[in-house]
Write an enzyme that holds these catalytic residues in place. Sequence first.
Site, mmCIF file in Angstrom:
data_model
loop_
_atom_site.group_PDB
_atom_site.id
_atom_site.type_symbol
_atom_site.label_atom_id
_atom_site.label_comp_id
_atom_site.label_asym_id
_atom_site.label_seq_id
_atom_site.Cartn_x
_atom_site.Cartn_y
_atom_site.Cartn_z
ATOM 1 N N TYR A 104 0.839 -1.207 0.000
ATOM 2 C CA TYR A 104 0.000 0.000 0.000
ATOM 3 C C TYR A 104 0.870 1.252 0.000
ATOM 4 C CZ TYR A 104 -4.276 -2.536 1.313
ATOM 5 O OH TYR A 104 -5.363 -3.362 1.338
ATOM 6 N N TYR A 143 -0.606 -9.894 0.219
ATOM 7 C CA TYR A 143 0.444 -9.430 1.129
ATOM 8 C C TYR A 143 0.312 -10.138 2.483
ATOM 9 C CZ TYR A 143 -3.265 -6.281 2.845
ATOM 10 O OH TYR A 143 -4.438 -5.769 3.324
ATOM 11 N N ARG A 153 -3.142 -11.963 3.105
ATOM 12 C CA ARG A 153 -4.438 -11.511 2.588
ATOM 13 C C ARG A 153 -4.534 -11.841 1.111
ATOM 14 N NH1 ARG A 153 -8.023 -7.956 3.864
ATOM 15 N NH2 ARG A 153 -9.262 -9.711 3.210
ATOM 16 N N HIS A 156 -7.185 -8.007 -3.037
ATOM 17 C CA HIS A 156 -8.529 -7.425 -2.883
ATOM 18 C C HIS A 156 -8.499 -5.939 -3.175
ATOM 19 C CE1 HIS A 156 -6.538 -6.942 1.046
ATOM 20 N NE2 HIS A 156 -7.214 -5.810 1.129
ATOM 21 N N HIS A 158 -10.582 -2.552 -1.799
ATOM 22 C CA HIS A 158 -11.550 -2.025 -0.834
ATOM 23 C C HIS A 158 -12.549 -1.125 -1.564
ATOM 24 C CE1 HIS A 158 -9.273 -3.111 2.876
ATOM 25 N NE2 HIS A 158 -8.230 -3.009 2.072
#
Lengths: 233, 181
Positions: A104, A143, A153, A156, A158
């Site tokens: 991120y 990640y 995870r 994805h 959000h």
Amino acid sequence: MADNSYHRPDPASQPDYLYEPYRSTLRRAPRKPLVFLPETLSERTGPLFGHDEITETSSDLTRQHAGEPLGQRIIVTGRVVDDNGRPVPNTLLEIWQTNAAGRYFHNKDNHPAPLDPNFTGAGRALTDSNGCYRFVTIKPGAYPWRNHANAWRPAHIHFSLFGPAFATRLITQMYFPGDPLLAFDPIAQSIRDESARERLIARFDLQTTEPEWALGYCFDIVLRGRDATPFED
Amino acid sequence: MDLTPSQTIGPFFHLCLTRDRAEGRLAGPEAKGDRIRLACRVLDGDGAPVGDAMIELWQADASGIYNHPEDPRRASHDPAFCGFGRLATDEEGRCAFDTVKPGQISALEAPHINVSVFARGLLKRVATRIYFSATGKDPILALVPENRRDTLLARRDSRNPALWSFDVHLSGDHETVFFDI
């Protein structure tokens, strides 16, 4: 007078607050029963957003910097409807995600994967009059996180949506079909009903896929609706 | 049709939700009403600050009117008042909104602000309300067990009457009343 309230979610369609395998719920999940609130004007109203929220590149996450981001270019499109199947027009969608390496653009993310100077990973769009939206982005990466040993995870995106009222607010995550990490992910698995969980998995769509350019995924979103609305036309 | 399930906002929402569009000021300089600063704090079940929560507020203007087509009085809504705010909490679990005290929406309902809290570890939002007084006959407060009503009350600062504080206890002995809306 007919009851014009927003339909209450079927509990099976939503995760509970407390789901032990997702460890962060242990100290943060409310434990006392919710107090049932018969709908008032406060829940029937809510913030509305317009085109001043949107710029030319806000729904194309691959064009927000000088160069193109690395990764698999994808189109993510779908319809936002209410539980009656009626389109939810002119509603704001906001999305955020990792870059292709699973990192991120965020100072709290210390996963040692490279940042991409050409990718922030934040997008914004309004649905059109049919409830349709479309983003262009790159496929996010998986990640690691420290929830349990060797926890990863699944990839994805959000999604944050407002819908027409305070009652219709939704924040969720979109997953990708065939991801082997989904079965091990306590956040996805917190939705106990399999068919409900599958509603968060986008569908690969060849019609949306653009030749020589980008893979297409469809992700439709269903918000709470109600029996009759004064704005119906 | 079946609803799309909720998922947690996670710890990285700032890069989208509160970077360009953080909104702590609900009332512009021309807004009518009593200006207040609302200092909010989010705490977990151990009383530890939640440093990665997002709070959203939705409220009526000083005359009790919502800027929304469902409100029959919308035409009289104060144009200098936006009604929506959202901020991320800091390391101490705090954030502060500048707004005006909402008016009464109807004769019975007490002035209140509608609150959503999102955070890592919350698989769906929690919804609550901020009230400024427990007196009166508010029909929603009446549904809340008496010994928990104080969790919905903002506290006024003893020295600065324009400063109010509101703590959200996600869990624990002082768990805030959350509503099934």
